[in-house]
Motif scaffolding. Structure first.
Motif, PDB file in Angstrom:
ATOM      1  N   TYR A 426      94.241  87.350  33.572  1.00 28.83           N
ATOM      2  CA  TYR A 426      95.582  87.876  33.332  1.00 28.83           C
ATOM      3  C   TYR A 426      95.689  88.834  32.161  1.00 28.83           C
ATOM      4  O   TYR A 426      96.521  89.721  32.171  1.00 28.83           O
ATOM      5  CB  TYR A 426      96.567  86.716  33.160  1.00 28.83           C
ATOM      6  N   THR A 427      94.867  88.658  31.135  1.00 28.36           N
ATOM      7  CA  THR A 427      94.982  89.569  30.000  1.00 28.36           C
ATOM      8  C   THR A 427      94.069  90.772  30.196  1.00 28.36           C
ATOM      9  O   THR A 427      94.444  91.908  29.937  1.00 28.36           O
ATOM     10  CB  THR A 427      94.583  88.854  28.697  1.00 28.36           C
ATOM     11  N   LYS A 428      92.842  90.512  30.686  1.00 25.88           N
ATOM     12  CA  LYS A 428      91.893  91.617  30.765  1.00 25.88           C
ATOM     13  C   LYS A 428      91.754  92.183  32.181  1.00 25.88           C
ATOM     14  O   LYS A 428      91.133  93.216  32.365  1.00 25.88           O
ATOM     15  CB  LYS A 428      90.520  91.142  30.258  1.00 25.88           C
ATOM     16  N   VAL A 456     101.078  94.245  35.440  1.00 22.07           N
ATOM     17  CA  VAL A 456     100.726  94.953  34.203  1.00 22.07           C
ATOM     18  C   VAL A 456      99.748  94.065  33.456  1.00 22.07           C
ATOM     19  O   VAL A 456      99.621  92.886  33.778  1.00 22.07           O
ATOM     20  CB  VAL A 456     101.968  95.191  33.300  1.00 22.07           C
ATOM     21  N   GLU A 457      99.089  94.626  32.462  1.00 17.23           N
ATOM     22  CA  GLU A 457      98.145  93.802  31.694  1.00 17.23           C
ATOM     23  C   GLU A 457      98.935  92.731  30.954  1.00 17.23           C
ATOM     24  O   GLU A 457      99.851  93.026  30.207  1.00 17.23           O
ATOM     25  CB  GLU A 457      97.391  94.667  30.695  1.00 17.23           C
ATOM     26  N   GLY A 458      98.543  91.477  31.176  1.00 11.95           N
ATOM     27  CA  GLY A 458      99.295  90.384  30.565  1.00 11.95           C
ATOM     28  C   GLY A 458     100.274  89.770  31.541  1.00 11.95           C
ATOM     29  O   GLY A 458     100.782  88.677  31.328  1.00 11.95           O
ATOM     30  N   GLY A 459     100.552  90.478  32.631  1.00 15.49           N
ATOM     31  CA  GLY A 459     101.471  89.940  33.636  1.00 15.49           C
ATOM     32  C   GLY A 459     100.723  89.068  34.621  1.00 15.49           C
ATOM     33  O   GLY A 459      99.494  89.087  34.701  1.00 15.49           O
ATOM     34  N   TYR A 460     101.486  88.299  35.437  1.00 11.09           N
ATOM     35  CA  TYR A 460     100.824  87.354  36.318  1.00 11.09           C
ATOM     36  C   TYR A 460     100.487  87.907  37.685  1.00 11.09           C
ATOM     37  O   TYR A 460      99.942  87.202  38.517  1.00 11.09           O
ATOM     38  CB  TYR A 460     101.662  86.074  36.448  1.00 11.09           C
TER      39      TYR A 460
END
Lengths: 542, 326
Positions: A426-428, A456-460
Motif C-alpha cells: 500500500y505504501t510502495k 494513490v500511493e498510500g491509498g488502499y
C-alpha cells in the motif's frame, strides 16, 4: 535438631505456596470474565487500536448512536433523536439526560470537544478520518481556525454536525465514537491527554477500576449510567494465552472466550454441556488474494478468472478451516443486506480444463521448456508476497503454487511479516500478488478500497482497479436514501466484482465463541453485535 | 584494579553510543512502520500522511535521530506508539516480572545443576553420570512450549486439589487476589512462578551441570587434589573444599554473562504461560514497529551486556588470585 527445623520450615513454605491458591468459593457477585490474549492498555475511544482494548472502551464509553444486532442504526446511545436537514448536510442530535461516571452531566460541549480533539493537529490516533467530512476540518487542523466550526453545541443538550458532502451512512460510520468529558480530558500538551489512557472515565455502563498490564483489567458497574443497568457486579478481562483459553473456560476460570474457528476448538468447547457451550456465526469480513492489475499478466480479466478456476478454493477451505468458513464470492460478506442472491454469483468451481482453455484464449498459448506458459517471450510467472504471522497464507500459497503449476502458471514465493507486506503493497506499490483479509464495517460502502480516488500511493486501491459502472454505483449509493434502491446498487456492485475479480476472493470465516453455562444473554451475538453490546441483557443463571 | 575498571568503563561509552546509533538506523531502514499496520480502508492516503507527520515519521532519518537523541539525553525516552504510554513506564511494567522469573529459574538451576555436575564428575561413567547426562540432554533439546504445555496439562488441569488445578494455568497472579494482603499475594506469585520457572530452568540446569562436570573433571585430575587425598582428608572435604573452589571459577565468570539474560525475558515461555514479561513485549514491538520502545529495550540490553562483561572479568580476578589486572 537444626536439620529437623530446616525441614519443617521448608515443608511449611511448600504448604503455604500450594494452599494459598485455595480460595473461598466464588460468591454470588456475578463478575463476567472474558479471556483474551492481549491488551495494550490504550483505553481511549479516539486512540484505541487493539480490538481487545476496544472491548474495554466499549464498556466504559458510550457514543451518540450505536447499532442493532442486524446492523441497523440504534438510538440506545447518548442521542435521543437525530434530525437530518433536507440537504442531508446537517445532523442535529438531542442528547439524553446522561451523566459521566464521575457525576458530571454529558453535554454538547463534550461531544464537540471529542471531535475537536480528533481534528487537533497533534492527534496521532487511527480515527482521524471520521472528521474528514466535517466542515472546517482542514482549517482547524492546519491551525487557521480556533474551533471546529462544523460541530456546533447549540445548547447543553443539542449538538449539530455539518458535513461537506452528503453521505447516507455518515451517522453509523462516523458519528458513533465514544464521548470524552471535556473537563476531565482537557489538556495543554498532547502527553497530558495521553496520560489519561491509564485512567479512562466515560458515560458507559461500566467504569474503570484497575488495569494490571498484560494480566487483567477490571471494571465495575457505573452507578450513574443513563441506560439499562447490566445485571452484573462487574466485568474482568483476563489475559490468557491462546493455547490455554479453552482449558480455562472448561475448568471454570473464565466465562467467555473467542478462540480461532476450528473443528478441534469447537468440539472442545462443546465437550461438556454442563460447563460451557459454543456459538458460531459467519463473520463480517473476507480473505482474498490481491493482484497488481497494472501488471500485464493480471490486467487481463480472463487470466484472473482462469487463476480462480485453477485453484480449488473449496478444498482449501475444508482443509484449512474444516467447515468454519465458506467461499467468498464478492467484496461483501453474506451476512450483509447488500449481498446479492447467491445464484447470481459465479462460484468459480474448480475446473482446470476451463482454466487452461481461458489462458489459451488470453494469448498465453506458448509453453516454455518447463511447461510454464509464455506470451510474446514473457513467462506467466509472478511473485506472491505473503506474511507468516498466521498460518493460512502459507498454506494457500503452497496449494496455489501446486495447482497453478498444472495449468502452466509459475508462482515465486516471498514471505515477510505483516507490517512489511502492508508497507510494500500500500505504501510502495511494489508487489505482484499478495494475500490479505478485510474486517468490514457495518456499512458496505467500498469507497476506500475499490474507487479510483484511492488509487494513490498510500491509498488502499493498490490494485489499480477501475470499473466505470462501479464508480457510478459508488457515487450514487453514497447518496441513495431509499434503502431498497441502495441495496440493489450494492448487489449490482457485488456481481460486477464477482465477474471482474479485482481480488481472487477466497473465504468468509466464521467466528466461534465459548460461553460458560453460568451466564445467559449472549444470544444476540453476531457479526455486527459483539459480546460487549450484549451486556445489558447478560446475567448469571443459578 | 581501580584503574582497570575506570579504563573499561570509559571504553564502554563509545561502544554503547555506536551500538545505539547502529540500531536506530537499522530500525528506520527496515520496511514498514507503525502506520502501515493500521489497516482501516476508511483511512485515506491524506489521513496516513497527517498521522505520519504528527508522529514525526515523515522527517529524514538523521533528523529523527537527533530529535530522539536530544530527548534521551534529557531523560525522556519518548512514547510507545503501541501502548500509548511513556516508554520507561512500559518497560517498568514488564521488566521486573521477567527478572523475578529469570532469577527464580537461575537459582533453581544453580541449586540443581551444580551438585548434579559434581556428582556426575566424581562418579564419572557410572549409571548416575549417564542418567544425569541423558536428563540434561533431554532438558536442552525439548522445545519450551512443548514442555510448558505438558506441564500445564498435568499440573494445572489433570491434577486437582479441591476442584481446582494444583498449580495455576496462566498468568503471574490471580485476579481474585489482587487486593489481598502482601503475604497472600507473595505466595500467589510464587505459585504462578513454579511451572514457568521449571521450564526456563530446564535449559540452564543442563548447561550448568555440563560446565560443572567438565570443570570438576579437569580439577580432580590435578596433583594438588592427589596431595589432599594423600594427606588423609575425608573425600567430602577434598571435593567440596578444594576441588569445587577451583572448579567453580568458570561458572562464576559465566554468571556475569547471565545478567543481561535476566532482564531480556523469554518470549516462548512467557507466551505459553501468559507471564507478563518483557520478552513478548519486545517481539510485539518489532512487529508493530514501535521504535521508541524498541530503542529503549535495545539500550537496556546493550548496557546490561557491557556491564555483565565487565562484572564477569572482575569476578574472575576476585575468584582466582592468580589473575591480576593493572
Amino acid at each position: 535438631m537444626k536439620k529437623r527445623l530446616a525441614l519443617s520450615l521448608a515443608l511449611l513454605m511448600l504448604a503455604g505456596i500450594l494452599l494459598s491458591g485455595c480460595q473461598p468459593a466464588a460468591g454470588s457477585t456475578a463478575v463476567l470474565r472474558f479471556g483474551t490474549a492481549s491488551l495494550d492498555g490504550k483505553f481511549n475511544p479516539i486512540l484505541v487500536e487493539n480490538v481487545y482494548d476496544q472491548y474495554v472502551v466499549g464498556m466504559i464509553f458510550d457514543g451518540l448512536i450505536t447499532n442493532e444486532p442486524d446492523g441497523s442504526l440504534s438510538y440506545r446511545g447518548l442521542a435521543k433523536e437525530c434530525k437530518i436537514s433536507d440537504d442531508h448536510l446537517t445532523y442535529t442530535f438531542k442528547l439524553k439526560n446522561a451523566k459521566f461516571s464521575n457525576g458530571e452531566p454529558v453535554t454538547a460541549e463534550d461531544v464537540k470537544f471529542t471531535y475537536e480533539t480528533i481534528a487537533n493537529p497533534k492527534y496521532d490516533g487511527p480515527v482521524g478520518y471520521i472528521c474528514n467530512n466535517i466542515v472546517g476540518y482542514e482549517d482547524f487542523h492546519d491551525g487557521k481556525a480556533t474551533e471546529l466550526t462544523g460541530v456546533k453545541a447549540i445548547d447543553s443538550k443539542t449538538v449539530s454536525f455539518t458535513i461537506t458532502e452528503p453521505y447516507v451512512a455518515e451517522e453509523i460510520t462516523n458519528l458513533g465514537i465514544g464521548i470524552l468529558n471535556k473537563k476531565y480530558y482537557a489538556f495543554t500538551t498532547w502527553d497530558e491527554f495521553k496520560a489519561k489512557n491509564a485512567a479512562p472515565m466515560g458515560c458507559g455502563a461500566f467504569l474503570f477500576k484497575d488495569y494490571d498490564p498484560a494480566q487483567a483489567c477490571n471494571l465495575d458497574i457505573n452507578p450513574n449510567y443513563y441506560g439499562k443497568k447490566p445485571q452484573l457486579a462487574g466485568v474482568s478481562i483476563l489475559i490468557i494465552p491462546d493455547a490455554t483459553q479453552i482449558s480455562a473456560l472448561m475448568t471454570g476460570q473464565v466465562d467467555i472466550v473467542n478462540p480461532a474457528a476450528s473443528k478441534d476448538n469447537w468440539d472442545q468447547m462443546n465437550a461438556d454441556a454442563n460447563v460451557a457451550s459454543a456459538k458460531r456465526f459467519v463473520g463480517n469480513g473476507y480473505n482474498f488474494i490481491g493482484m497488481d492489475l497494472s501488471n500485464p499478466i493480471f490486467a487481463d480479466k480472463k487470466v484472473r478468472q482462469a487463476l480462480l478456476y485453477g485453484i480449488n478454493i473449496k478444498q482449501f477451505i475444508d482443509t484449512e478451516w474444516q467447515g468454519f468458513a465458506e467461499q467468498c464470492l464478492g467484496p461483501i460478506s453474506p451476512v450483509s443486506w447488500a449481498y446479492p442472491d447467491a445464484s447470481k454469483l459465479n462460484n468459480y468451481a474448480f475446473d482446470p480444463t476451463k482454466a487452461n482453455q481461458m489462458l489459451d484464449e488470453a494469448g498465453w498459448n506458448q509453453k516454455d521448456t518447463d511447461g510454464i506458459r509464455m506470451k510474446d517471450g514473457k513467462r506467466l510467472s509472478f511473485t506472491w508476497l505473503a506474511y507468516n504471522d498466521v498460518q493460512w497464507p502459507l498454506n494457500l500459497q503452497a496449494l496455489a503454487t501446486e495447482q497453478w503449476k498444472a495449468i502452466g502458471v509459475e508462482v515465486k514465493s516471498e514471505i515477510m511479516d505483516f507490517n512489511t507486506v502492508m508497507d510494500r503493497v500500500y505504501t510502495k506499490h511494489d508487489f505482484g500478488m499478495f494475500n490479505q483479509g478485510w474486517s468490514l464495517s457495518i456499512d458496505p460502502d467500498p469507497v476506500g478500497i475499490f474507487d479510483k480516488a484511492s488509487d494513490v500511493e498510500g491509498g488502499y486501491n493498490a490494485m489499480h482497479y477501475y470499473n466505470e459502472r462501479a464508480e457510478e454505483i459508488f457515487a450514487a449509493a453514497r447518496q441513495e436514501y431509499d434503502s431498497k434502491k441502495r441495496a440493489e446498487l450494492y448487489q449490482e456492485w457485488a456481481q460486477i466484482a464477482n465477474e471482474d475479480l479485482p481480488y481472487l476472493f477466497c473465504a468468509v470465516r466464521e467466528e466461534i465463541w465459548g460461553v460458560s453455562k453460568k451466564f445467559s444473554g449472549f444470544d444476540k451475538m453476531g457479526p455486527y453485535y459483539n459480546w460487549v453490546q450484549c451486556l445489558d441483557e447478560v446475567k448469571a443463571v443459578s | 584494579m581501580r584503574n582497570y575498571i575506570i579504563r573499561r568503563v570509559l571504553q564502554m561509552i563509545p561502544t554503547f553510543i555506536f551500538i545505539v546509533i547502529l540500531v536506530f538506523f537499522l530500525n528506520k531502514a527496515a520496511p514498514g512502520g507503525p502506520v502501515a499496520g493500521m489497516m482501516n480502508p476508511k483511512m485515506t492516503a491524506a489521513d496516513k500522511a497527517r498521522l505520519e507527520h504528527a508522529m514525526g515519521l515523515d522527517q529524514p532519518a538523521y533528523k529523527q535521530f537527533f530529535n530522539w537523541a536530544g530527548e534521551v539525553v534529557h531523560g525522556n525516552l519518548g512514547y510507545s506508539t503501541k501502548y500509548g504510554k511513556p516508554v520507561t513506564s512500559v518497560v517498568g511494567d514488564f521488566i521486573w516480572n521477567s527478572f523475578y522469573l529469570a532469577l527464580f529459574s537461575l537459582i533453581i538451576s544453580l541449586l540443581i545443576g551444580i551438585p548434579a555436575g559434581i556428582i556426575s564428575a566424581t562418579k564419572q561413567y557410572s549409571l548416575t553420570d549417564n542418567s544425569l547426562t541423558i536428563f540434561s540432554l533431554i532438558g536442552i533439546s525439548m522445545p519450551s512450549f512443548f514442555i510448558g504445555l505438558l506441564l500445564i496439562k498435568f499440573f494445572a488441569i489433570d491434577l486437582k486439589v479441591g476442584g481446582q488445578g494444583l498449580l495455576p494455568m496462566f498468568g503471574m497472579h490471580s485476579n481474585e487476589l489482587r487486593n489481598a494482603n502482601f503475604f497472600v499475594q507473595f505466595f500467589d506469585i510464587l505459585r504462578h512462578m513454579i511451572l514457568p520457572g521449571i521450564v526456563l530452568a530446564l535449559q540452564s540446569t543442563a548447561s550448568f551441570m555440563r560446565y560443572t562436570r567438565s570443570s570438576m573433571l579437569e580439577v580432580i585430575r590435578q596433583d594438588y587434589i592427589r596431595t589432599a587425598r594423600s594427606k588423609g582428608l575425608v573425600e567430602k572435604v577434598v571435593i567440596y573444599r578444594h576441588a569445587l573452589r577451583n572448579a567453580i571459577i568458570p561458572i562464576i565468570t559465566l554468571l556475569g554473562f547471565w545478567i543481561p539474560g535476566l532482564f531480556s525475558g523469554a518470549v516462548i515461555t512467557e507466551s505459553v504461560f501468559g507471564w507478563p514479561g518483557i520478552g513478548k513485549v519486545a517481539v510485539d514491538a518489532v512487529y508493530s514497529r514501535d521504535y521508541g520502545l524498541l530503542m529503549a529495550i535495545t539500550m537496556i540490553g546493550c548496557f546490561l551486556l557491557l556491564i555483565g562483561m565487565l562484572l564477569s572479568d572482575i569476578f574472575y580476578s576476585v575468584a582466582d588470585p592468580r589473575i591480576k589486572y593493572e
